[in-house]
Scaffold this motif. Structure first.
Motif, PDB file in Angstrom:
ATOM      1  N   CYS A 189      -0.780   7.819   1.686  1.00  0.00           N
ATOM      2  CA  CYS A 189      -2.172   7.852   2.238  1.00  0.00           C
ATOM      3  C   CYS A 189      -2.771   6.602   2.683  1.00  0.00           C
ATOM      4  O   CYS A 189      -3.888   6.492   3.374  1.00  0.00           O
ATOM      5  CB  CYS A 189      -2.970   8.214   0.809  1.00  0.00           C
ATOM      6  SG  CYS A 189      -2.914   6.776  -0.450  1.00  0.00           S
ATOM      7  N   ALA A 190      -2.233   5.430   2.609  1.00  0.00           N
ATOM      8  CA  ALA A 190      -2.248   4.084   3.072  1.00  0.00           C
ATOM      9  C   ALA A 190      -3.466   3.660   2.726  1.00  0.00           C
ATOM     10  O   ALA A 190      -4.204   2.684   3.310  1.00  0.00           O
ATOM     11  CB  ALA A 190      -2.023   4.296   4.660  1.00  0.00           C
ATOM     12  N   SER A 191      -4.057   4.264   1.664  1.00  0.00           N
ATOM     13  CA  SER A 191      -5.451   3.468   1.218  1.00  0.00           C
ATOM     14  C   SER A 191      -5.529   3.190  -0.302  1.00  0.00           C
ATOM     15  O   SER A 191      -6.356   2.410  -0.706  1.00  0.00           O
ATOM     16  CB  SER A 191      -6.582   4.730   1.175  1.00  0.00           C
ATOM     17  OG  SER A 191      -6.036   5.939   0.283  1.00  0.00           O
ATOM     18  N   GLN A 192      -4.527   3.310  -0.935  1.00  0.00           N
ATOM     19  CA  GLN A 192      -4.410   2.705  -2.394  1.00  0.00           C
ATOM     20  C   GLN A 192      -3.271   1.974  -2.545  1.00  0.00           C
ATOM     21  O   GLN A 192      -2.130   1.938  -1.744  1.00  0.00           O
ATOM     22  CB  GLN A 192      -4.333   4.169  -3.344  1.00  0.00           C
ATOM     23  CG  GLN A 192      -5.637   4.824  -3.379  1.00  0.00           C
ATOM     24  CD  GLN A 192      -6.719   4.097  -3.902  1.00  0.00           C
ATOM     25  OE1 GLN A 192      -6.674   2.930  -4.798  1.00  0.00           O
ATOM     26  NE2 GLN A 192      -8.107   4.709  -3.472  1.00  0.00           N
ATOM     27  N   ASN A 194       0.911  -1.166   0.048  1.00  0.00           N
ATOM     28  CA  ASN A 194      -0.042  -0.012  -0.172  1.00  0.00           C
ATOM     29  C   ASN A 194       1.039   1.032  -0.049  1.00  0.00           C
ATOM     30  O   ASN A 194       2.045   1.403   0.335  1.00  0.00           O
ATOM     31  CB  ASN A 194      -0.936  -0.073   1.032  1.00  0.00           C
ATOM     32  CG  ASN A 194      -2.136  -0.940   1.019  1.00  0.00           C
ATOM     33  OD1 ASN A 194      -2.277  -1.632   0.064  1.00  0.00           O
ATOM     34  ND2 ASN A 194      -2.523  -1.378   2.261  1.00  0.00           N
ATOM     35  N   CYS A 195       0.004   2.285  -0.438  1.00  0.00           N
ATOM     36  CA  CYS A 195       0.989   3.585  -0.419  1.00  0.00           C
ATOM     37  C   CYS A 195       1.500   4.178   1.022  1.00  0.00           C
ATOM     38  O   CYS A 195       0.601   3.934   2.133  1.00  0.00           O
ATOM     39  CB  CYS A 195       0.147   4.620  -1.060  1.00  0.00           C
ATOM     40  SG  CYS A 195       0.792   6.174  -1.039  1.00  0.00           S
ATOM     41  N   CYS A 252       0.638  12.227  -3.853  1.00  0.00           N
ATOM     42  CA  CYS A 252       1.427  11.678  -2.451  1.00  0.00           C
ATOM     43  C   CYS A 252       2.690  11.763  -3.046  1.00  0.00           C
ATOM     44  O   CYS A 252       3.640  11.840  -1.894  1.00  0.00           O
ATOM     45  CB  CYS A 252       0.951  10.117  -2.548  1.00  0.00           C
ATOM     46  SG  CYS A 252      -0.864   9.885  -2.153  1.00  0.00           S
ATOM     47  N   VAL A 253       3.264  11.757  -4.131  1.00  0.00           N
ATOM     48  CA  VAL A 253       4.767  12.282  -4.403  1.00  0.00           C
ATOM     49  C   VAL A 253       5.281  13.457  -3.768  1.00  0.00           C
ATOM     50  O   VAL A 253       6.252  13.483  -3.335  1.00  0.00           O
ATOM     51  CB  VAL A 253       4.915  11.646  -5.907  1.00  0.00           C
ATOM     52  CG1 VAL A 253       6.493  12.031  -6.101  1.00  0.00           C
ATOM     53  CG2 VAL A 253       4.603  10.340  -6.266  1.00  0.00           C
ATOM     54  N   PRO A 255      13.432   6.729  -5.843  1.00  0.00           N
ATOM     55  CA  PRO A 255      14.664   6.486  -6.143  1.00  0.00           C
ATOM     56  C   PRO A 255      15.781   6.750  -4.974  1.00  0.00           C
ATOM     57  O   PRO A 255      16.636   5.947  -4.847  1.00  0.00           O
ATOM     58  CB  PRO A 255      15.119   7.038  -7.528  1.00  0.00           C
ATOM     59  CG  PRO A 255      13.912   7.512  -8.152  1.00  0.00           C
ATOM     60  CD  PRO A 255      13.009   7.910  -6.941  1.00  0.00           C
ATOM     61  N   LYS A 256      15.420   7.886  -4.100  1.00  0.00           N
ATOM     62  CA  LYS A 256      16.434   8.139  -3.022  1.00  0.00           C
ATOM     63  C   LYS A 256      16.114   7.444  -1.773  1.00  0.00           C
ATOM     64  O   LYS A 256      16.970   6.819  -1.144  1.00  0.00           O
ATOM     65  CB  LYS A 256      16.471   9.721  -3.081  1.00  0.00           C
ATOM     66  CG  LYS A 256      17.289  10.064  -2.090  1.00  0.00           C
ATOM     67  CD  LYS A 256      17.341  11.731  -2.183  1.00  0.00           C
ATOM     68  CE  LYS A 256      18.628  12.305  -1.121  1.00  0.00           C
ATOM     69  NZ  LYS A 256      18.723  13.725  -1.186  1.00  0.00           N
ATOM     70  N   CYS A 257      14.639   7.747  -1.488  1.00  0.00           N
ATOM     71  CA  CYS A 257      14.493   7.364  -0.121  1.00  0.00           C
ATOM     72  C   CYS A 257      13.426   6.042  -0.010  1.00  0.00           C
ATOM     73  O   CYS A 257      13.147   5.542   1.137  1.00  0.00           O
ATOM     74  CB  CYS A 257      13.840   8.517   0.943  1.00  0.00           C
ATOM     75  SG  CYS A 257      12.118   8.893   0.012  1.00  0.00           S
ATOM     76  N   GLU A 258      13.084   5.638  -1.262  1.00  0.00           N
ATOM     77  CA  GLU A 258      12.350   4.315  -1.272  1.00  0.00           C
ATOM     78  C   GLU A 258      11.072   4.165  -0.686  1.00  0.00           C
ATOM     79  O   GLU A 258      10.559   3.448  -0.257  1.00  0.00           O
ATOM     80  CB  GLU A 258      13.208   3.036  -0.979  1.00  0.00           C
ATOM     81  CG  GLU A 258      14.680   2.994  -1.493  1.00  0.00           C
ATOM     82  CD  GLU A 258      15.214   1.706  -1.032  1.00  0.00           C
ATOM     83  OE1 GLU A 258      15.020   1.150  -0.020  1.00  0.00           O
ATOM     84  OE2 GLU A 258      16.490   1.590  -1.633  1.00  0.00           O
ATOM     85  N   VAL A 259      10.492   5.542  -0.799  1.00  0.00           N
ATOM     86  CA  VAL A 259       9.143   5.330  -0.211  1.00  0.00           C
ATOM     87  C   VAL A 259       8.017   5.442  -1.316  1.00  0.00           C
ATOM     88  O   VAL A 259       8.277   5.900  -2.424  1.00  0.00           O
ATOM     89  CB  VAL A 259       8.821   7.204   0.449  1.00  0.00           C
ATOM     90  CG1 VAL A 259       7.236   7.076   1.057  1.00  0.00           C
ATOM     91  CG2 VAL A 259       9.709   7.190   1.559  1.00  0.00           C
ATOM     92  N   LYS A 260       7.051   4.482  -1.013  1.00  0.00           N
ATOM     93  CA  LYS A 260       6.128   3.770  -1.976  1.00  0.00           C
ATOM     94  C   LYS A 260       5.105   4.848  -1.725  1.00  0.00           C
ATOM     95  O   LYS A 260       4.437   5.238  -0.919  1.00  0.00           O
ATOM     96  CB  LYS A 260       5.523   2.382  -1.544  1.00  0.00           C
ATOM     97  CG  LYS A 260       6.598   1.193  -1.921  1.00  0.00           C
ATOM     98  CD  LYS A 260       8.002   1.317  -1.190  1.00  0.00           C
ATOM     99  CE  LYS A 260       8.830   0.138  -1.441  1.00  0.00           C
ATOM    100  NZ  LYS A 260      10.046   0.085  -0.824  1.00  0.00           N
ATOM    101  N   THR A 261       4.739   5.300  -3.114  1.00  0.00           N
ATOM    102  CA  THR A 261       3.691   6.217  -3.411  1.00  0.00           C
ATOM    103  C   THR A 261       2.585   5.707  -4.462  1.00  0.00           C
ATOM    104  O   THR A 261       2.833   4.533  -5.224  1.00  0.00           O
ATOM    105  CB  THR A 261       3.954   7.406  -3.946  1.00  0.00           C
ATOM    106  OG1 THR A 261       4.726   7.585  -4.850  1.00  0.00           O
ATOM    107  CG2 THR A 261       4.833   8.246  -2.417  1.00  0.00           C
TER     108      THR A 261
END
Length: 351
Positions: free
Chosen positions: A22-25, A18-19, A43-44, A32-38
Motif C-alpha cells: 500500500c506504500a502508506s503505512q 514503508n509497506c 496486504c499480506v 520469509p520467502k520473497c522478503e516483501v515488506k507488509t
C-alpha cells in the motif's frame, strides 16, 4: 519533570520502511520467502495472490558461507534430519517397496494377466500405491473361466467438457456392450431413470446412434487417441488386440466421432514395442560410414556391371627367392645347367 506525548503510529519510522503493497503505512512484517515488506493482513494476502507466494521460507535456497549465522546452520541440520526420517519411513512403507513393474505379482493377478493374454489382451498393472490399482476390482472367475472387468463409463456431452462418469464393478466379458449399457439407456431401468437428467441425450439417441470409444494405452500419444468399438460385439472381442492398464475406460458419445481432443486409431500397427526402430548393427554403421556419397546417389542411366579383372600375382626372381630361404644360387644354376645338358642328349638320341 518531562512531559511524554504519544506519537501517532503513522508517524513512527519503521526499521523495515514503508509497506511495499500500500506504500502508506510503515511495514511490520517481512515475507520469509520473497522478503516483501507488509503492514497488515490484507496486504499480506494481496502480496501472496499477486506474486503467487506461499509465504514459506525456501530451505534449499543458496546462501554464501559468509552470510550464514547460527540460525541458518540449525535450519540446515533440522532439514537433513527431516530428510533422513522421510527416507526411513519410505523404506518401511510396503506400498513404496516396489519401484519397478518387473515385480512378482500375486497369484490372482498373475492368473488374470495370463487369461487376458490368452484372449489377445495385453493387461498391465500399476504399482500398489496408485489409486487406479487400489480401486480396480477386475478378477478372473476360475470355475467359469470368465473375466469380470471393472469398466469406467464416460458419457460425453456437447455442452460440457467434463463427461459423466460411472464405474461398474462387475462386467462379464461374455456380454455385449449393448447389454452392458442397457441399464443406463433404458428408462425402464432404475439407474437410467435416476440419471435421466444427465443422460437424456444418450437415452434419446439410443444404442444404435451412439458411438463407443476405448481410451488407447501403449501407443504413441496415447492420451490423445482412442479405439472405435462395436456395440454388437462382446466385451472380450472388443478388448482383443488392445492394451489395458488395470481396467478399460470407454467413452459414449451421441455423435459419430471421437470426443473432443481425441483421434481414432484404425489398427494396432503403432504399438510402442513394435514401432520402435531397431538400432543399426556395427557392420551396417561401418558400411554407412565408408560408403561414398557419390555411390549412394541414384545413377542417371543404368550402367552395366563391370567384369571383375583377375589380378596376376607379382612375378619374382627365383634366385632372389632362393637367397631369402638360404639356398645357394650357384648350386641351383649348376643343377639347372646339368638338367639342360641331359635334356639335349635325350633329344639327340631320339633323333
Amino acid at each position: 519533570m518531562t512531559e511524554t506525548t504519544d506519537v501517532p503510529a503513522s508517524s513512527r519510522i519503521s526499521r523495515l520502511g514503508n509497506c511495499e503493497v500500500c506504500a502508506s503505512q510503515p511495514a511490520r512484517y517481512a515475507c520469509p520467502k520473497c522478503e516483501v515488506k507488509t503492514c497488515c493482513l490484507s496486504c499480506v494476502q494481496i502480496h501472496k495472490r499477486e506474486l503467487e507466494c506461499d509465504g514459506k521460507r525456501d530451505r534449499t535456497k543458496f546462501m554464501p558461507i559468509s552470510e550464514m549465522t547460527e540460525r541458518e546452520f540449525m535450519s540446515d541440520y533440522c532439514f537433513l534430519e527431516e530428510c533422513t526420517r522421510y527416507a526411513e519411513h519410505r523404506k518401511k512403507d510396503p506400498c513404496k517397496r516396489y519401484t519397478q513393474q518387473q515385480r512378482q505379482l500375486p497369484l490372482p493377478l498373475h492368473r488374470l494377466r495370463n487369461a487376458a493374454t490368452e484372449r489377445g489382451t495385453r493387461l498391465q498393472f500399476m504399482l500398489d500405491n496408485f489409486s487406479r490399482h487400489k480401486e480396480n476390482t477386475t478378477y478372473l472367475n476360475w470355475k467359469e473361466r470368465c473375466i469380470y472387468w471393472q469398466i469406467e463409463w464416460l458419457f460425453v456431452h456437447m455442452d460440457s467438457e467434463t463427461p459423466t462418469r460411472f464405474v461398474e464393478k462387475r462386467c462379464s466379458e461374455q456380454q455385449t456392450l449393448e447389454q452392458l449399457l442397457e441399464k443406463y439407456l433404458d428408462i425402464q431401468q432404475d439407474l437410467a431413470l435416476t440419471h435421466r437428467k444427465v443422460l437424456q441425450h444418450h437415452q434419446t439417441a439410443g444404442i444404435g446412434e451412439l458411438s463407443l470409444w476405448l481410451r488407447a494405452e501403449g501407443v504413441k500419444r496415447s492420451g490423445q487417441r482412442c479405439y472405435p468399438l462395436a456395440a454388437y460385439k462382446t466385451l472380450r472381442s472388443n478388448l482383443a488386440g488392445k492394451t489395458i492398464v488395470e481396467y478399460p475406460t470407454i467413452y459414449i458419445s451421441y455423435e459419430q466421432r471421437p470426443p473432443a481432443g481425441l483421434e481414432p486409431i484404425d489398427s494396432d500397427e503403432e504399438v510402442e514395442a513394435a514401432s520402435s526402430d531397431p538400432q543399426p548393427t556395427a557392420a551396417k554403421r561401418a558400411k554407412a560410414e565408408t560408403d561414398d556419397p557419390a555411390e549412394r546417389a541414384e545413377p542417371s542411366e543404368p550402367s552395366k556391371p563391370e567384369k571383375p579383372t583377375k589380378q596376376l600375382p607379382e612375378l619374382k626372381d627365383i634366385y632372389s627367392l632362393a637367397d631369402s630361404f638360404g639356398v645357394d644360387s650357384s648350386s641351383e644354376s649348376s643343377s639347372s645347367s646339368g638338367d639342360e645338358e641331359l635334356l639335349s642328349d635325350d633329344e639327340n638320341v631320339d633323333n
